[in-house]
Design an enzyme around this catalytic site. Structure first.
Site: not given
Lengths: 414, 264
Positions: B49, B60
């Site tokens: 990815e 995140d």
């Protein structure tokens, strides 16, 4: 006994349950704006908040409790003050100020936090988190958390912590934990990112007490409904005082909660023009501003489709304003919709224009406004000159300027 | 070009889980990202990815935030992301782009899907795109022949899992825990149950991410999932390395450890 006997509000006033229209659709869309762009992990929590709010907004016991707090704790209704000496500088137009600066904690933010703190208790959650820019929403949240015995954590950009040190101290005194956010631009947008990160981690016992009419559905609707009492009161007060509706309503727009709060009761009054003033910072041409609606483009930020300050690849552009509360590169989706439908007009006011209005109101009327609110005052000065001496202008004085004295001392060499 | 379908077929034939590695484009440098991802593939990653660095990465944790911030400071643009995909796809791994929605929205959904396919990318993972808002992206991805991957979480009720899985074509990304990205000391106990509930709602492979960072954890997850996703642990190796060469050696070593893990 009616639900709100002794109060100036009806349940519909408090809840905004469609009486004045303009509710988003079931996906939280205002036209193409709003919706939800969030990690899937948060969807159940947003659904839970939305479902509980749907029940609460027609629950007389809830509305009665909210109304009681607004009257006996927040100090509502706030008064309306005519400012003729200030208005001399606006071409002689008649200017009325809605005095949200006189509420407990000194800004309109208290309305929303009391409503959402009550909602937090209904949700059975014991902890609230919030983002804050100028610190006003943080102080208001810490206040409501103290009042209701909720644990409270406030995320605040490190730059803002410095700009608004006094508010940091107030939050701490009220028992909140203040977490300075040191990533990104270290301002409101980064505080929101960090609050979302906390929420997704602690969502089982935590409510994100969102401070403005932005973010994913249902926040834009909930925050608006708890803030719209500003306009509901003001509309009635202006009519009582002058026998008519104002020609224009002016408010500062950062995320947009005080503006929606005062606009909403007037949206269906076609002859009342609605003006939102964004932070023009050092000027549109410098790129250092927070002119989201007037210079931005449509995109997604903090969970909603709205106008955003972004580059051609969708990266958020950092905003600038002398006022921490307006220093935000996004804006509530309902404002985006009011702009695109032409119902409201949005213009920029520079740091310099805002500070001039800040000092002018202090000297002519003995009222020190928040720098955020000073953007609306500067807008009203401009608008008054355009509309002429017969104009009647309502300005939402969203907060008081005590917190801004550090900035003012530097700016004016006081 | 290796498709996701081929990857999961191969892994199934070998009676193991697939190993999926994440790195943001432009980190540690534009070329360094291609070199690191290639090393990860050589050492056993089946799928890569490539993160599209975004200014507001709200799901995140600190490690990926740090890497993304460095990448943006290095001036990474979408063209660089696509070039990174092109470089990594040459290594033989199925290469996806993981991105928040706004960069695609702004670039244009159809244009992004087309350009990603041209670069050899096989699909996207879109962590903040909800099924309610997914229609334009599903259509554009279908037209360009690339896969779509969406996330389910421990908090997702079954009907929601079904809805999200219905938007996926490549695999379903099961977030192992309620929280942000980042390696944890142990894999959340919620993960296995979520995988079970997801399987009940889809025939697609189910991969587990968030909080996996070593071989033992990879083995644990591989026992019940079709794929194991690791991101922050790779980034941590690169952040901690004194120079690029030792960084590459460190990610290679981690990928080997994880590859052994998914084969246990």
């Amino acid at each position: 006994m009616t639900a709100t006997e002794g109060s100036i509000l009806t349940p519909a006033d408090l809840a905004g349950n469609g009486v004045h229209g303009n509710d988003p659709d079931i996906h939280g869309k205002f036209g193409i704006f709003g919706g939800r762009y969030v990690p899937e992990a948060l969807i159940p929590a947003l659904d839970e908040v939305a479902a509980e709010y749907e029940k609460a907004k027609t629950d007389l016991a809830f509305l009665r409790e909210f109304d009681h707090l607004l009257r006996t704790y927040a100090g509502r209704p706030t008064t309306l003050t005519e400012v003729p000496r200030f208005a001399e500088h606006a071409g002689g137009a008649r200017i009325l100020l809605k005095r949200e600066d006189l509420t407990h904690t000194g800004a309109h933010k208290i309305n929303n936090v009391l409503g959402q703190a009550l909602l937090t208790k209904r949700l059975g959650k014991r902890r609230v988190i919030a983002e804050t820019g100028a610190g006003q929403h943080g102080v208001a949240t810490a206040t409501a958390a103290a009042l209701m015995g909720l644990e409270c954590v406030i995320y605040m950009g490190a730059v803002d912590c410095e700009r608004q040190a006094l508010n940091v101290a107030r939050m701490k005194l009220l028992g909140a934990t203040v977490v300075p956010v040191t990533n990104g631009s270290q301002t409101l947008k980064d505080a929101i990112n960090e609050a979302f990160r906390d929420w997704v981690t602690n969502v089982d016992h935590t409510h994100y007490l969102f401070g403005t009419v932005a973010g994913p559905h249902p926040f834009p609707e909930i925050v608006r409904d708890f803030a719209r009492i500003i306009g509901v009161e003001a509309r009635r007060q202006v009519q009582e005082l002058t026998g008519r509706l104002p020609d224009a309503v002016c408010a500062a727009v950062g995320g947009g909660s005080n503006a929606i709060g005062v606009f909403h009761a007037f949206v269906e009054d076609e002859n009342v023009r609605l003006y939102g003033y964004e932070a023009g910072g050092r000027g549109a041409e410098t790129g250092e501003h927070a002119l989201t609606l007037t210079e931005g483009s449509v995109g997604v930020l903090h969970g909603a489709r709205t106008y955003v300050l972004q580059d051609e690849e969708g990266q958020t552009i950092e905003s600038h304003s002398i006022s921490a509360g307006l220093d935000y590169p996004g804006v509530g989706p309902e404002h985006a919709w009011l702009k695109d439908t032409g119902r409201a007009t949005y213009e920029g006011v520079t740091d310099a224009e805002a500070m001039e209005a800040f000092a002018l109101l202090a000297r002519t009327e003995g009222i020190i406004p928040a720098i955020e609110s000073s953007h609306a005052l500067a807008g009203a000065l401009r608008l008054g000159r355009e509309l002429g001496p017969d104009a009647l202008i309502l300005v939402n004085l969203s907060g008081r300027g005590d917190k801004d004295m550090g900035t003012a001392m530097k700016y004016f060499n006081l | 070009m290796t498709t996701l379908h081929a990857v999961f077929d191969k892994a199934r034939a070998e009676d193991r889980a697939a190993l999926v590695g994440y790195l943001p484009a432009g980190f540690p440098t534009k070329d360094g990202a291609v070199a690191a991802a290639t090393a990860m593939v050589e050492a056993g990653c089946d799928v890569i990815e490539i993160g599209l660095p975004y200014s507001d990465p709200l799901m995140d944790g600190p490690t990926i935030q740090d890497a993304v911030h460095r990448s943006l400071t290095n001036g990474t643009r979408i063209a660089d992301v696509l070039r990174t995909v092109e470089g990594v796809a040459k290594s033989g791994a199925a290469t996806l782009v993981m991105t928040y929605w706004n960069p695609i929205d702004r670039y244009g959904a159809e244009r992004f899907a087309r350009d990603l396919a041209s670069a050899g990318g096989v699909g996207t993972i879109t962590p903040d795109l909800t099924p309610e808002e997914s229609e334009p992206w599903l259509a554009a991805s279908k037209d360009a022949g690339i896969d779509t991957v969406f996330l389910v979480a421990p908090s997702s009720p079954d009907e929601r899992i079904a809805r999200v899985a219905g938007c996926c074509t490549g695999f379903v990304y099961a977030a192992s825990l309620m929280g942000v990205t980042g390696a944890r000391e142990s894999v959340s106990s919620a993960a296995e149950g979520l995988v079970k509930r997801t399987r009940a709602n889809t025939a697609l492979p189910v991969c587990v991410g968030l909080g996996v960072g070593n071989g033992a954890q990879a083995a644990e997850v591989a026992a019940y999932a079709d794929g194991v996703i690791v991101g922050s642990a790779f980034i941590r190796r690169l952040l901690d390395a004194p120079d690029e060469k030792s960084g590459l050696a460190a990610v290679r070593e981690l990928a080997s450890e994880l590859a052994r893990g998914v084969r246990r």
